[in-house]
Each structure stands twice: as structure tokens, then as C-alpha cells.
Design an enzyme around this catalytic site. Structure first.
Site, mmCIF file in Angstrom:
data_model
loop_
_atom_site.group_PDB
_atom_site.id
_atom_site.type_symbol
_atom_site.label_atom_id
_atom_site.label_comp_id
_atom_site.label_asym_id
_atom_site.label_seq_id
_atom_site.Cartn_x
_atom_site.Cartn_y
_atom_site.Cartn_z
ATOM 1 N N ASP A 189 0.844 -1.379 -0.051
ATOM 2 C CA ASP A 189 -0.043 0.146 0.320
ATOM 3 C C ASP A 189 1.220 0.990 -0.051
ATOM 4 O O ASP A 189 1.535 1.266 0.997
ATOM 5 C CB ASP A 189 -0.529 -0.309 1.022
ATOM 6 C CG ASP A 189 -1.986 0.618 1.338
ATOM 7 O OD1 ASP A 189 -1.633 2.047 0.873
ATOM 8 O OD2 ASP A 189 -2.931 1.011 1.349
ATOM 9 N N HIS A 190 1.249 1.918 -1.394
ATOM 10 C CA HIS A 190 2.185 2.906 -1.617
ATOM 11 C C HIS A 190 2.151 4.221 -0.264
ATOM 12 O O HIS A 190 2.555 4.367 0.063
ATOM 13 C CB HIS A 190 2.604 3.391 -3.232
ATOM 14 C CG HIS A 190 1.648 4.626 -3.476
ATOM 15 N ND1 HIS A 190 -0.232 3.778 -3.596
ATOM 16 C CD2 HIS A 190 1.252 5.385 -3.371
ATOM 17 C CE1 HIS A 190 -0.434 5.582 -3.730
ATOM 18 N NE2 HIS A 190 0.514 6.444 -3.961
ATOM 19 N N HIS A 252 -5.440 3.227 0.720
ATOM 20 C CA HIS A 252 -4.515 3.990 1.615
ATOM 21 C C HIS A 252 -5.893 4.728 2.603
ATOM 22 O O HIS A 252 -4.746 5.590 4.202
ATOM 23 C CB HIS A 252 -5.234 5.353 0.248
ATOM 24 C CG HIS A 252 -3.899 4.122 -1.138
ATOM 25 N ND1 HIS A 252 -3.295 2.922 -0.890
ATOM 26 C CD2 HIS A 252 -4.626 4.794 -1.910
ATOM 27 C CE1 HIS A 252 -2.950 2.909 -2.598
ATOM 28 N NE2 HIS A 252 -3.485 3.903 -3.094
HETATM 29 C C1 BG6 Z 1 -3.770 5.140 -6.200
HETATM 30 C C2 BG6 Z 1 -4.868 5.012 -6.910
HETATM 31 O O1 BG6 Z 1 -3.444 3.821 -5.566
HETATM 32 O O2 BG6 Z 1 -2.993 5.923 -5.313
HETATM 33 C C3 BG6 Z 1 -4.735 6.239 -7.668
HETATM 34 O O3 BG6 Z 1 -5.130 4.220 -7.908
HETATM 35 C C4 BG6 Z 1 -4.121 7.470 -7.052
HETATM 36 O O4 BG6 Z 1 -5.819 6.420 -8.549
HETATM 37 C C5 BG6 Z 1 -3.724 7.185 -6.277
HETATM 38 O O5 BG6 Z 1 -4.395 8.701 -7.956
HETATM 39 C C6 BG6 Z 1 -2.875 8.149 -5.503
HETATM 40 O O6 BG6 Z 1 -2.044 8.341 -5.026
HETATM 41 P P1 BG6 Z 1 -0.681 9.380 -3.956
HETATM 42 O O7 BG6 Z 1 0.964 9.137 -4.270
HETATM 43 O O8 BG6 Z 1 -0.849 10.658 -5.606
HETATM 44 O O9 BG6 Z 1 -1.391 10.828 -3.668
#
Ligand code: BG6
Length: 514
Positions: A189-190, A252
Site C-alpha cells: 500500500d504505497h 490508503h
Molecule cells: C492509487 C490510485 O493507488 O493512488 C490512484 O489507484 C490515485 O487513483 C493514487 O491517484 C494516489 O496516490 P498518491 O501517492 O498520488 O496520493
């Protein structure tokens, strides 16, 4: 910083977007900071026919133009030499024999100690077959002790989405567990890899002053926002099967909730931290079918004109059905049924095509019990702690201060810490941290199988209610606005609203950037 053991990172889906946008640039930055193992190989696997050189050439230009993260002399050319490619028909289990052979060859030549990480950067429909095929050729088998007393490890890194709903997530867990043990699986989960998200642990558990007031007795409510000004870009096909609830909330946003709400773990070991997070997911109060319309507001952006530019509505985007009911915005009010948080509301919201791109957590403290200064103008004794995840990363505390001069006029002021003000600080990208941790075998910042299931349990009744009850509205909102006005009704008190953040941490304005 500890360096990982020598290893080979095998990327399935190596000719895809994630590999070129995130994985290779992050590995290169790790290389520049001298954080990669002394002996390290990337083996890209995919259906596209490429030679090793052609695979390397795909990244050459981008890596050469990347901003420097360190002053050392390491250059892209040497890094690119660590990259190899193996083309197979990934849908054919027998073809994985080629991967095994290539790995054995590279392992011997590069002395990577038989340590392999398999990264699933493919479409989720390939997860099962890839894991099974690796199992078929014993590529999942770890050695506790080989003759050089070196422990040979095998790990599987899995990208989101992890399942489409509760049943499919359970099924995927069991398919992966048929081959790999839970301790070998690293679910990405980045958000957990973001520096500011990791700092939540430190803000909460390395400071004595927050803990005594971090509960329902002193906090009025907690608000978490992750909004984006971009639309769905070219991801219509994926987004139509996902929507904001699956795309952002199930993973997230609930991860952020768990970090804000969890009890202090007994140690900073993965096991302890993830146990405490699990307890939060288990304590999420399920939203009943009949409450969904009241506690969950969904919206979809319509066409609009922003700063002179015509913006398409969601239904006009490529690969989106003309009568799509997919939500591009969602706001949820919910409770965590435990001693710390019982009765205190949490509000989370996310959306595409909102006025700005910001992710932040706002802790709204309760007002003073007696309003001493109210009659001379201020009713803002509710302090706020704003933890900015991105951009303009930092922390802001809002509190009342006497306006200098006659009388007792009070005004809210901000005390701000910004990462950008730290000298020489480089904020690593989320994937850098997660790739490094997976090589180090540290799963603290990865989602455990049981937690993923609990998150789906929370989201599932909402998905079912939307599916089965046509009377639950999907509100429209013009692109570039803050989503459906109905989301304001979630915060019921008359003098409270969402915070409307701007890119700049200290600004908050409902009209920002429009
Ligand atoms: C991803 C989603 O996991 O996270 C995207 O699939 C979203 O739709 C993105 O834009 C948002 O990540 P960050 O790091 O740009 O907030």
C-alpha cells in the site's frame, strides 16, 4: 543504514507502466544512495519480446535526466547493467521453467546467494497463475540454512488492488497461501511508504505530549482527506471496475485511519505494529444497509470549465460507460468502537477532479468548556493539528492568541513545521522505502492478509447497499469543486465544516485554486 543481502528482484509485468514510472526510478535512487545490496540483479519478466539491452534502453533517457539525490558519482550506465530481461508467455505455467533457469544462471554468475523477490506488477488477474507457477518450479521454497550457512529467502511482493470485494480478497489470500507463507508475502500500500505517513508513528509515539490528549475525551473529531485535481486520466477501464471506495478508501485511507487510531505497540517490530493496526480494523463499526445513504456520500464529476479550460465529465472520459454509476468521490462518517475512540466520529473523503491535490489528517480538538472570550469575537477555541501528508509536507498547529493591544481580542494563529525547511533533506519516494524494506525482510509497512480482509469487511456493506438500493443517490459535482454539497451534512454541527486545504499547508479556503 543496514544494507540488504545480495538478491535478485524479479519483476513480473516488467514492460508495464508501474515498472517504468515507479520501480526502476526508485531502484535507481536507492542505487545512488548506496542502499542496494552489493550484488544485485533485476530480472524483468513479461510477454513483450525484448533483449536485455532493449529492456535497459527503455529507462536510459529517463534515468539520465533524473534529479540527483546524492552527490556520488554513481551513474545510470552502471545501474542499467544490473537489469536483465526474460520474455515468456506468462499465462503458460510451463514457461516459468525459463524463469527458473535464467535465475539459476544469474544467481551463479552474480553471486546473489539464492535470494529472490518476486514482484507482481501485472494485472491482478495474473496473480494466481504467477504464484502457482512459481510454486510449480519450487521457486517459493526458502532454505533455512544452506551449506554456506546463508539463509536463502523467497518473497512475493503484491501490488494493489488486493481483491475486488470481500470474497475475492479471501480467495486471493488463500491462493497465495497455497504457495507462499504469510511471512513471505509483502502486500504494497504505497501510502505506508510515504515519509510523512511513517512520521505518524513518530509524532504519536516519540512525543509524550500528544498521548494523554489523543482520545475521545479531548478530540472532537478526526478528518482525513485525500483529494486530487486530476481526473481518471487514461485509466477508465480500471476505474469503472473500481470507483473511489475501492481505489482509495479500502486501502490508503483506512491505513491512515489505523495509524492515527492504533494503540502504542509494545515494540516497533512488524508483528506488534500490525497487530495493533488489525485491532483498529476489527473495531470499525459496520455501517448498516439503512445507514449507508446517510453516512456515505458518493459523487461523480461532471463537465466543467476550469481556468479557461474545458474539462470532460467522468462519463465522457475514454473507456467509461455513458451511463456509468461509478463514484469518483466518496465521503464517509464512521466510528471506531473501542475505549479510546468510542462515540467520536471519524470523517474521511477522497475524490478526483477536486480543486487541489492534497492529502492530510486533521485532528480537531474539543472546544474549551467555558468560552471566556466569546463575547468579544472568537468562538474558535477548537484547536486543530493538521498533519500534511503531501504536498508541502509538514505539521501545523492552530491555536488562539491574544491580538496585541487593548482588550482581549483573540485570533487563531498557526505554528508550522515544514520538511522543506530542513537543510539538505531528501524525502524518498514511497516505492524506494518499500522496495528497500522488502529486501530487508521488514514487513512493518506492508498490509497483512488479515488486515486486508477486515478492511474489505468494512467496505463490503457499502458496496452491496449501492448495488442493491437504487434509491441511494449518486450526486453530481462540477469538476474542480469540492464534491457534492451533501458531504457537508455529514458533519452535523452547525459551526463545523470540512477543512478546505490548499497546496500550501497554512492556507485553507473553499475557493482555493478554482
Ligand atoms: C492509487 C490510485 O493507488 O493512488 C490512484 O489507484 C490515485 O487513483 C493514487 O491517484 C494516489 O496516490 P498518491 O501517492 O498520488 O496520493
Amino acid at each position: 543504514m543496514e544494507k540488504p543481502d545480495n538478491c535478485i528482484l524479479v519483476i513480473f509485468g516488467a514492460s508495464g507502466d508501474l515498472t517504468s514510472r515507479k520501480l526502476i526510478p526508485s531502484l535507481f535512487r536507492l542505487y545512488k544512495q548506496d542502499l542496494l545490496p552489493d550484488k544485485f540483479v533485476v530480472l524483468g519478466v513479461g510477454r513483450t519480446q525484448l533483449t536485455d539491452d532493449a529492456f535497459r534502453d527503455r529507462f536510459r533517457e529517463e534515468l539520465s535526466s533524473m534529479k540527483d539525490v546524492s552527490k556520488n558519482s554513481k551513474n545510470p550506465r552502471d545501474f542499467l547493467r544490473m537489469l536483465y530481461y526474460c520474455s515468456i508467455d506468462t499465462k503458460d505455467p510451463e514457461a516459468y521453467h525459463d524463469v527458473k533457469d535464467r535465475l539459476a544462471e544469474l544467481d551463479k554468475e552474480k553471486e546473489t546467494n539464492g535470494n529472490y523477490l518476486f514482484y507482481l506488477a501485472t494485472s491482478p488477474s495474473m496473480y494466481k497463475i504467477t504464484a502457482e507457477s512459481l510454486g510449480k518450479f519450487d521457486l517459493h521454497k526458502q532454505d533455512t540454512q544452506n551449506q554456506n550457512t546463508h539463509k536463502k529467502y523467497r518473497r512475493l511482493i503484491v501490488e494493489k488492488p488486493f481483491g475486488y470485494d470481500l470474497d475475492s480478497a479471501k480467495k486471493l489470500n488463500s491462493e497465495l497461501h497455497n504457495v507462499f507463507d504469510e511471512e513471505q508475502i509483502f502486500r504494497i500500500d504505497h501510502y505506508l511508504g510515504k515519509e510523512t505517513v511513517q512520521n505518524l508513528f513518530v509524532t504519536r509515539f516519540a512525543n509524550g505530549m500528544f498521548e494523554p490528549i489523543w482520545n475521545r475525551n479531548y478530540i472532537h473529531h478526526i478528518e482525513i482527506t485525500s483529494c486530487e485535481s486530476i481526473g481518471i486520466e487514461n485509466r477508465g477501464k480500471y476505474y469503472e471496475t473500481s470507483g473511489a471506495l475501492r481505489d482509495m478508501v479500502q486501502n490508503h485511507l483506512l491505513q491512515l485511519v489505523s495509524l492515527v487510531a492504533m494503540e502504542p505497540p509494545s515494540s516497533f517490530q512488524s508483528y506488534s505494529v500490525r497487530n495493533e493496526k488489525l485491532k483498529i480494523f476489527e473495531s470499525l463499526r459496520a455501517i448498516k444497509d439503512e445507514e449507508v445513504a446517510k453516512y456515505v456520500i458518493r459523487g461523480q464529476y461532471g463537465a466543467s470549465r476550469i481556468r479557461g479550460e474545458n474539462i470532460l465529465g467522468y462519463r465522457q472520459e475514454r473507456d467509461v460507460s455513458k451511463d456509468s454509476r461509478t463514484e469518483t468521490y466518496v465521503a464517509v462518517k464512521f466510528f471506531i468502537d473501542n475505549w479510546r475512540w468510542g462515540g467520536m466520529p471519524f470523517y474521511i473523503r477522497t475524490g478526483k477532479r477536486l480543486p487541489t491535490t492534497v492529502a492530510e489528517i486533521v485532528i480537531h480538538f474539543k472546544a474549551t468548556p467555558h468560552k471566556l472570550f466569546q463575547k468579544i469575537g472568537i468562538d474558535e477555541s477548537c484547536n486543530q493539528l493538521v498533519i500534511r501528508i503531501q504536498p508541502d509536507e509538514g505539521i501545523l498547529l492552530r491555536f488562539g492568541m491574544k491580538v496585541p493591544g487593548a482588550g482581549f481580542n483573540v485570533q487563531n494563529v498557526s505554528m508550522i513545521f515544514k520538511y522543506s525547511e530542513l537543510a539538505d533533506v531528501y524525502l524518498p519516494a514511497a516505492y524506494e522505502r518499500l522496495l528497500l524494506d522488502s529486501m530487508l525482510g521488514d514487513s512493518t509497512l506492508f498490509s497483512r492478509g488479515d488486515s486486508v480482509i477486515e478492511c474489505w469487511k468494512f467496505v463490503e456493506p457499502i458496496l452491496r447497499a449501492w448495488e442493491n438500493d437504487p434509491s441511494i443517490k449518486l450526486y453530481g459535482y462540477p469538476a474542480g469543486t469540492w464534491g457534492p454539497e451533501h458531504a457537508d451534512d455529514l458533519i452535523e454541527e452547525s459551526d463545523m465544516t470540512w477543512r478546505y486545504p490548499c497546496k500550501n499547508l497554512s492556507d485553507s479556503d473553499s475557493y482555493c485554486e478554482l
